[in-house]
Design a protein around this motif. Structure first.
Motif, PDB file in Angstrom:
ATOM      1  N   GLY A   5       0.276  -1.077  -0.386  1.00  0.00           N
ATOM      2  CA  GLY A   5       0.039   0.455   0.254  1.00  0.00           C
ATOM      3  C   GLY A   5       0.892   1.623   0.484  1.00  0.00           C
ATOM      4  N   GLU A   6       0.914   2.236  -1.264  1.00  0.00           N
ATOM      5  CA  GLU A   6       1.211   3.250  -1.678  1.00  0.00           C
ATOM      6  C   GLU A   6       1.154   4.384  -0.836  1.00  0.00           C
ATOM      7  N   SER A   7       1.717   4.960  -0.288  1.00  0.00           N
ATOM      8  CA  SER A   7       0.770   6.744   0.412  1.00  0.00           C
ATOM      9  C   SER A   7       2.298   7.797  -0.135  1.00  0.00           C
ATOM     10  N   GLY A   8       2.208   9.177   0.262  1.00  0.00           N
ATOM     11  CA  GLY A   8       2.799  10.327   0.172  1.00  0.00           C
ATOM     12  C   GLY A   8       2.886  10.889  -0.976  1.00  0.00           C
ATOM     13  N   ARG A  19       9.210  12.443   0.309  1.00  0.00           N
ATOM     14  CA  ARG A  19       9.054  10.566   1.152  1.00  0.00           C
ATOM     15  C   ARG A  19       8.319  10.261   0.824  1.00  0.00           C
ATOM     16  N   LEU A  20       8.309   9.152  -0.142  1.00  0.00           N
ATOM     17  CA  LEU A  20       6.611   7.994   0.018  1.00  0.00           C
ATOM     18  C   LEU A  20       6.808   6.883   0.213  1.00  0.00           C
ATOM     19  N   SER A  21       5.961   6.431   1.467  1.00  0.00           N
ATOM     20  CA  SER A  21       5.747   4.850   2.088  1.00  0.00           C
ATOM     21  C   SER A  21       4.945   3.761   1.385  1.00  0.00           C
ATOM     22  N   CYS A  22       5.174   2.769   1.923  1.00  0.00           N
ATOM     23  CA  CYS A  22       5.083   1.365   1.229  1.00  0.00           C
ATOM     24  C   CYS A  22       4.467   0.353   2.530  1.00  0.00           C
ATOM     25  N   GLY A  23       3.452   0.384   2.913  1.00  0.00           N
ATOM     26  CA  GLY A  23       3.339  -0.874   3.808  1.00  0.00           C
ATOM     27  C   GLY A  23       3.380  -2.208   3.221  1.00  0.00           C
ATOM     28  N   ALA A  24       4.396  -2.943   3.784  1.00  0.00           N
ATOM     29  CA  ALA A  24       4.057  -4.386   3.432  1.00  0.00           C
ATOM     30  C   ALA A  24       3.806  -5.411   3.861  1.00  0.00           C
ATOM     31  N   SER A  25       2.522  -5.781   3.774  1.00  0.00           N
ATOM     32  CA  SER A  25       1.967  -7.011   4.399  1.00  0.00           C
ATOM     33  C   SER A  25       1.825  -8.455   3.934  1.00  0.00           C
ATOM     34  N   GLY A  26       1.450  -9.321   4.953  1.00  0.00           N
ATOM     35  CA  GLY A  26       1.086 -10.736   4.334  1.00  0.00           C
ATOM     36  C   GLY A  26       2.318 -11.605   4.184  1.00  0.00           C
ATOM     37  N   HIS A  27       2.335 -12.546   3.816  1.00  0.00           N
ATOM     38  CA  HIS A  27       3.302 -13.353   4.167  1.00  0.00           C
ATOM     39  C   HIS A  27       5.001 -13.424   3.320  1.00  0.00           C
ATOM     40  N   SER A  28       5.439 -13.285   5.058  1.00  0.00           N
ATOM     41  CA  SER A  28       6.963 -13.143   4.480  1.00  0.00           C
ATOM     42  C   SER A  28       7.980 -12.164   3.744  1.00  0.00           C
ATOM     43  N   TRP A 111      -1.012  -4.636  -8.982  1.00  0.00           N
ATOM     44  CA  TRP A 111       0.229  -3.683  -9.035  1.00  0.00           C
ATOM     45  C   TRP A 111      -1.642  -3.185  -7.700  1.00  0.00           C
ATOM     46  N   GLY A 112      -1.107  -1.969  -6.865  1.00  0.00           N
ATOM     47  CA  GLY A 112      -1.845  -1.552  -5.688  1.00  0.00           C
ATOM     48  C   GLY A 112      -2.453  -0.076  -6.888  1.00  0.00           C
ATOM     49  N   GLN A 113      -2.846   0.657  -5.122  1.00  0.00           N
ATOM     50  CA  GLN A 113      -3.163   2.034  -6.257  1.00  0.00           C
ATOM     51  C   GLN A 113      -2.016   2.766  -6.541  1.00  0.00           C
ATOM     52  N   GLY A 114      -1.331   2.903  -6.388  1.00  0.00           N
ATOM     53  CA  GLY A 114      -0.404   3.868  -6.590  1.00  0.00           C
ATOM     54  C   GLY A 114      -0.398   5.208  -5.902  1.00  0.00           C
ATOM     55  N   THR A 115       0.362   6.205  -5.971  1.00  0.00           N
ATOM     56  CA  THR A 115       0.413   7.131  -5.247  1.00  0.00           C
ATOM     57  C   THR A 115       1.419   8.636  -6.393  1.00  0.00           C
ATOM     58  N   GLN A 116       0.231   9.161  -6.757  1.00  0.00           N
ATOM     59  CA  GLN A 116       0.878   9.862  -7.942  1.00  0.00           C
ATOM     60  C   GLN A 116       1.747  11.358  -7.461  1.00  0.00           C
ATOM     61  N   VAL A 117       2.789  11.595  -7.553  1.00  0.00           N
ATOM     62  CA  VAL A 117       3.384  12.366  -7.193  1.00  0.00           C
ATOM     63  C   VAL A 117       4.016  13.299  -8.877  1.00  0.00           C
ATOM     64  N   THR A 118       2.714  14.652  -8.282  1.00  0.00           N
ATOM     65  CA  THR A 118       3.064  15.910  -9.778  1.00  0.00           C
ATOM     66  C   THR A 118       4.569  16.870  -9.459  1.00  0.00           C
ATOM     67  N   VAL A 119       5.378  16.521 -10.435  1.00  0.00           N
ATOM     68  CA  VAL A 119       6.762  18.080 -10.090  1.00  0.00           C
ATOM     69  C   VAL A 119       5.846  19.207 -11.097  1.00  0.00           C
ATOM     70  N   PHE A 120       6.222  20.089 -10.677  1.00  0.00           N
ATOM     71  CA  PHE A 120       5.542  21.712 -11.545  1.00  0.00           C
ATOM     72  C   PHE A 120       6.447  23.130 -11.037  1.00  0.00           C
TER      73      PHE A 120
END
Length: 121
Positions: A5-8, A19-28, A111-120
């Protein structure tokens, strides 16, 4: 199966850091290398960085070397992407995923939803 699950992501000015974050859960998650990928509008998904969950070895795409750092926090099953000196060409949806070793091949078709990064400018 590892679930990610991505965020940030957000809109930032060129030269800023994020800084982007990703929580990894589930099997090992310990048995995986994990990575970040990104997909810009109209382009294919591309590799950004990967890290070994076991020994911390890393790999980066040439386009981000020296600007991005992939980090992990084993105790929390968290993966991060520290992005400095952001450029407009870094604009994309960013995804985290297990990788085949510490390299550019994703070890998943899901793939998850992802997280949008926009650089202007």
């Amino acid at each position: 199966q590892v679930q990610m699950g991505e965020s940030g992501g957000r809109s930032v000015q060129a030269g800023d850091s994020l800084r982007l974050s990703c929580g990894a859960s589930g099997h090992s998650s310990k048995s995986y290398a994990l990575g970040w990928f990104r997909q810009a509008p109209g382009k294919e998904r591309e590799f950004v960085a990967a890290i070994s969950w076991i020994d911390g070895s890393t790999a980066y795409a040439d386009s981000v070397k020296g600007r991005f750092t992939i980090l992990k926090e084993n105790s929390k099953n968290m993966l991060y992407l520290q992005m400095n000196s952001l450029k407009p060409e870094d604009t994309a949806v960013y995804y985290c995923a297990p990788t085949v070793g510490v390299g550019p091949t994703p070890a998943t078709h899901h793939w998850g939803q992802g997280t949008q990064v926009t650089v202007f400018t």
